[in-house]
Scaffold this motif. Structure first.
Motif, PDB file in Angstrom:
ATOM      1  N   LYS A 115      -1.937  -8.266  -5.109  1.00 21.93           N
ATOM      2  CA  LYS A 115      -1.968  -8.727  -3.722  1.00 21.93           C
ATOM      3  C   LYS A 115      -0.685  -9.430  -3.314  1.00 21.93           C
ATOM      4  CE  LYS A 115      -4.026 -13.306  -4.480  1.00 21.93           C
ATOM      5  NZ  LYS A 115      -5.173 -14.175  -4.175  1.00 21.93           N
ATOM      6  N   MET A 116       0.074  -9.973  -4.281  1.00 20.21           N
ATOM      7  CA  MET A 116       1.325 -10.659  -3.964  1.00 20.21           C
ATOM      8  C   MET A 116       2.487  -9.702  -4.194  1.00 20.21           C
ATOM      9  SD  MET A 116      -0.150 -13.347  -3.043  1.00 20.21           S
ATOM     10  CE  MET A 116       1.342 -14.164  -2.516  1.00 20.21           C
ATOM     11  N   LYS A 117       3.249  -9.439  -3.171  1.00 18.65           N
ATOM     12  CA  LYS A 117       4.378  -8.521  -3.273  1.00 18.65           C
ATOM     13  C   LYS A 117       5.613  -9.243  -3.808  1.00 18.65           C
ATOM     14  CE  LYS A 117       2.997  -5.135   0.134  1.00 18.65           C
ATOM     15  NZ  LYS A 117       3.480  -4.212   1.153  1.00 18.65           N
ATOM     16  N   GLY A 123      13.544 -14.680  -0.277  1.00 23.95           N
ATOM     17  CA  GLY A 123      12.734 -15.330  -1.302  1.00 23.95           C
ATOM     18  C   GLY A 123      11.298 -15.597  -0.897  1.00 23.95           C
ATOM     19  N   VAL A 124      10.851 -15.044   0.226  1.00 26.34           N
ATOM     20  CA  VAL A 124       9.490 -15.264   0.706  1.00 26.34           C
ATOM     21  C   VAL A 124       8.566 -14.222   0.087  1.00 26.34           C
ATOM     22  CG1 VAL A 124       8.010 -15.412   2.739  1.00 26.34           C
ATOM     23  CG2 VAL A 124      10.373 -16.223   2.864  1.00 26.34           C
ATOM     24  N   SER A 131      -6.160  -3.154   3.578  1.00 23.83           N
ATOM     25  CA  SER A 131      -6.452  -1.740   3.326  1.00 23.83           C
ATOM     26  C   SER A 131      -5.851  -1.283   2.004  1.00 23.83           C
ATOM     27  CB  SER A 131      -5.924  -0.886   4.477  1.00 23.83           C
ATOM     28  OG  SER A 131      -4.517  -1.013   4.587  1.00 23.83           O
ATOM     29  N   ASP A 132      -4.685  -1.834   1.632  1.00 21.90           N
ATOM     30  CA  ASP A 132      -4.072  -1.464   0.361  1.00 21.90           C
ATOM     31  C   ASP A 132      -4.945  -1.899  -0.812  1.00 21.90           C
ATOM     32  OD1 ASP A 132      -2.204  -0.543  -1.466  1.00 21.90           O
ATOM     33  OD2 ASP A 132      -1.074  -2.414  -1.462  1.00 21.90           O
ATOM     34  N   VAL A 179       2.655 -12.079   5.795  1.00 19.36           N
ATOM     35  CA  VAL A 179       2.267 -10.691   5.573  1.00 19.36           C
ATOM     36  C   VAL A 179       3.295  -9.793   6.261  1.00 19.36           C
ATOM     37  CG1 VAL A 179      -0.182 -11.236   5.433  1.00 19.36           C
ATOM     38  CG2 VAL A 179       0.801 -10.624   7.639  1.00 19.36           C
ATOM     39  N   GLU A 180       3.390  -8.561   5.783  1.00 15.00           N
ATOM     40  CA  GLU A 180       4.302  -7.592   6.377  1.00 15.00           C
ATOM     41  C   GLU A 180       3.616  -6.901   7.550  1.00 15.00           C
ATOM     42  OE1 GLU A 180       7.053  -6.300   2.553  1.00 15.00           O
ATOM     43  OE2 GLU A 180       5.678  -4.870   3.457  1.00 15.00           O
TER      44      GLU A 180
END
Length: 834
Positions: A115-117, A123-124, A131-132, A179-180
């Motif tokens: 869940k963490m990209k 650096g964020v 959905s992913d 989030v992206e």
């Protein structure tokens, strides 16, 4: 027994697990197994299956690195027969999960890590979308189903709890900007108009037509990708109906609905009827043996959608400074058009179409209850279709009818349809999806907006619009203009999808016009009353023999009228003959060009200075222009140019035109003219369309016989032949060249080539063959300064070079002296020739 609500999973249903299955080990015939697999294969596309297998592969890799003990027990190595089993869809995977007794905690451990990209450039660390994460759960359930295993009840309970919690965690992270954001911004109607105009100005007819279909259908690009002729039919009176075979959320096509679409007679750049008519005319040869509007012959499903998305992004990038005023460029993609049409339909007026109509057209679910009790309604969809046609819903013009014919059976209309859509009529006439009604309506819109087309062709002679046959037949076009109308007829009797407030707007407009007329009449009455009093006074003064200012002015006006009467008599005939079009100012008369009709660059030419060969011209369109010429507008005057076969390099004013004509048009069409049985008159400009098409078929038959390698794909004839219909004239010129035939053609093709000429033989060594490449320019410059020719100066240069080489070359250098001997032989031959 207590009543339970909600979904009941398969493992929770009331089933019999004790009685053994009859014939459990029965082996089915291979033919039946294959037929069953073909049917069950349609349950999901291979793209989704591959994605699921890749997700399972990543889970196995994570376990191997972080939980090796569980990896040994929780995964199984696939056997070769399992990999090759088409019903298991393992693709390139080497291992699979053990679904029986799957520990949900190790799955949640992987999801917590996934869940963490990775940190971005600042650096964020941002979170993956909900959905992913959910798709990993979908992949596990699918893999379990394929292997006929069962997950434990605890897995369903724990995963449901985890996903529900993650949805809330994602929402909180989104509020903090962690989030992206990949959602596309909706494209407003203003930006969409500009995109359509940019596409037309950039000669990209494909993006123009495809984008209008996405906007009007409020559909995904993948749904428009597979549109075919059988998906489009005439609607009630003034609309056309588009119905998809399937959608992303309805692969079985059980809930697809007809979508009523309308024309815009006031703005051709956003008129769907006009765009579809142009596309069908330009691609009529391709549509001979296929119904698909956008998928090229031999291409895969989805290729047109990908091509549209790519070209749309390139188009907007070229106008990024303007597009940035409407939308955030990082959030721009093709899906924004679908969002924009939905937004426009709900906000274009304070009395928009119903939410049910919008949701139904966009294939959006309203929830189980609303989907059950609120169904598709024709009136609401028709109103929505008019809003999406970008007609103003607050004006009386909202109820405008599309351009149509006073009499669809008129000979000029039939001839126009045959000329514009010849190939489509020949191969689809009389079928279940006979498009004659659609083509009639589309051609009427094209004729109605013909001045717009002609203005584009005048500003850009190489535009694809110049390849549409109807715009090169000026007499027929003028006849069709007289047959087109916007008024109700027996074939288009009424406007549909009109809300009640439009009738009120019409009534108010009539009242306003009536009041305006009364006001003008009152003003005119006041003026006439003053004139009557003035005339009475003048009559009294004139009767008494007096003179005043008004009497003197009247005498002077009579004198002016006598002087102007002759000028008017001279110009009245010219004015009648040169009546200009109201919108473009183009002279409706057509002049026939000759070999010396246009003067520029100190001589006379058969083509205007702005003449360009059209881009992307197919071989059928090229043959039509080769025999009958083209129409071009020069200084607001229409000219019928000579057939291209009468042109030559000497009659073209620029090097680019000469190269295109000699290397492409003449290289192809002159070969086609060699076809046996092709009897062309000396003057081909007066040939009828049927004669042109019959001669084209004879010429194409000759090409298939003489250059058979072009029409074969691995020894097969079919898809390759259909693919050749999309080739431009430049591609044909390359394929017909002698070098290509010698390289790729069959023995029969090479044997049918004419004898080689001096132009297509291997080049001989030139005079400068012994001069280094970097010395050519210097040698020619020195020869010019010395007053000697290049030939003589080359001899002197070679002798100097030989002397310097002899001083530095060892006596035993045989290979080097061999080159000098060759030079001497070449020099002797050159002297003999001179």
């Amino acid at each position: 027994m207590a009543c339970r609500r909600g979904r009941i999973h398969v493992h929770e249903r009331d089933i019999n697990t004790e009685t053994p299955i009859i014939g459990q080990g029965l082996a089915l015939i291979d033919e039946h197994n294959a037929a069953i697999l073909d049917t069950e294969d349609m349950a999901m596309c291979d793209k989704t299956r591959k994605e699921y297998r890749n997700r399972i592969k990543r889970i196995c890799k994570f376990w191997k690195e972080k939980y090796p003990d569980y990896h040994e027990k929780g995964t199984r190595v696939l056997l070769q027969e399992q990999k090759e089993d088409p019903a298991l869809y393992h693709f390139n995977n080497e291992e699979d999960l053990v679904y029986d007794g799957l520990n949900v905690n190790v799955i949640k451990a992987y999801l917590s890590k996934k869940k963490m990209k990775r940190p971005d450039k600042d650096g964020v660390v941002k979170m993956a979308s909900f959905s992913d994460i959910r798709k990993y759960d979908d992949a596990i359930k699918w893999g379990c189903l394929i292997t006929n295993e069962r997950l434990s009840p605890m897995y369903f309970i724990e995963m449901e709890k985890y996903l529900k919690s993650y949805r809330k965690e994602f929402a909180k992270a989104k509020s903090n900007g962690l989030v992206e954001e990949r959602d596309a911004d909706p494209i407003s109607s203003g930006l969409f108009r500009l995109i359509c105009q940019w596409a037309v100005d950039g000669s990209n007819v494909f993006v123009w037509v495809f984008g209008l279909c996405v906007w009007h259908c409020m559909a995904r690009t993948i749904s428009v990708d597979c549109l075919a002729l059988h998906n489009i039919q005439r609607g009630t009176s003034d609309s056309i109906k588009i119905k998809h075979d399937e959608t992303k959320t309805d692969k079985a096509g059980e809930f697809t609905h007809e979508k009523n679409c309308y024309a815009n007679p006031y703005d051709p750049s956003v008129c769907l009827y006009t765009a579809l008519g142009c596309w069908l005319s330009l691609n009529s040869a391709v549509l001979e043996k296929t119904e698909k509007l956008f998928i090229l012959p031999g291409a895969k499903a989805g290729s047109a959608s990908q091509r549209y998305c790519r070209q749309l992004a390139e188009l907007v990038c070229r106008h990024a400074d303007i597009a940035a005023q409407f939308i955030r460029l990082p959030r721009f993609n093709a899906h924004g058009i679908r969002k924009g049409s939905g937004t426009h339909s709900s906000s274009a007026t304070t009395a928009p179409p119903s939410f049910v109509s919008v949701a139904t057209r966009g294939d959006w679910s309203m929830g189980k209850i609303l989907d059950t009790y609120f169904k598709f309604a024709l009136g609401g969809d028709q109103y929505l279709g008019r809003v999406l046609a970008l007609l103003d819903p607050n004006e009386a013009t909202f109820s405008a009818l599309p351009p149509h014919w006073k009499d669809p059976s008129h000979p000029s209309v039939k001839r126009g349809i045959g000329l514009t859509f010849h190939n489509i009529l020949d191969h689809h006439d009389g079928t279940d999806h006979d498009p004659i009604g659609l083509l009639s309506l589309f051609l009427a819109s094209m004729v109605h907006h013909s001045d717009w087309f002609l203005s584009i062709i005048a500003s850009n002679p190489s535009h694809p619009f110049s390849n549409i046959p109807i715009f090169n037949e000026h007499e027929l076009l003028n006849q069709l203009k007289e047959e087109a109308t916007l008024k109700p007829t027996t074939h288009v009797p009424m406007a549909t999808g009109i809300p009640p407030h439009i009738s009120h707007a019409k009534a108010l407009k009539e009242v306003f016009e009536m009041c305006t007329d009364r006001k003008e009449m009152l003003s005119q009455f006041k003026k006439e009353l003053a004139d009557c009093i003035s005339e009475a006074v003048d009559s009294k003064v004139e009767a008494e023999g007096g003179v005043n200012g008004s009497i003197l002015e009247k005498a002077m006006n009579n004198l002016k009228a006598d002087l102007y009467v002759k000028l008017d008599a001279i110009t009245v005939r010219v004015n009648n003959e040169t009546r200009m079009a109201a919108t473009t100012g183009i002279d409706q008369r057509v002049k026939i060009a000759s070999m010396n009709s246009f003067g520029y660059l100190s001589r006379r030419w058969p083509v205007p200075q702005a003449f360009q060969f059209p881009e992307g011209t197919t071989i059928q369109m090229a043959w039509r222009k080769w025999l009958s010429g083209a129409t071009m507008i020069v200084n607001n005057t229409r000219w019928k140019l000579l057939p291209y076969r009468e042109l030559s390099q000497k009659t073209l004013h620029s090097m680019k035109l000469k190269q295109v004509f000699q290397g492409q048009w003449k290289a192809v069409c002159s070969v086609m003219e060699r076809a046996p049985g092709l009897d062309l008159p000396d003057d081909t400009s007066q040939l009828k369309e049927d004669d042109i098409m019959s001669s084209f078929l004879i010429a194409m038959g000759y090409l298939k016989e003489t250059f058979s390698y072009i029409f074969k794909d691995g020894g097969r004839v079919g898809k390759q032949e259909e693919r050749t219909k999309t080739w431009a004239i430049g591609t044909w010129a390359k394929k017909l060249s002698r070098s290509e035939v010698m390289k790729h053609g069959s023995a029969e093709d090479r044997a049918k080539l004419p004898p080689a000429t001096i132009r297509n033989q291997q080049h001989k060594r030139s005079v400068l063959s012994h001069v280094p490449q970097q010395g050519h320019a210097k040698l020619q410059r020195e020869a010019h300064q010395s007053g000697l020719g290049v030939l003589r100066w080359t001899e002197i240069w070679r002798s100097k070079s030989l002397q310097s080489t002899m001083k530095t070359t060892p006596s035993n250098g045989y290979d080097k002296w061999r080159s000098h001997l060759l030079y001497i032989v070449d020099l002797c031959f050159m002297i003999c020739v001179s």
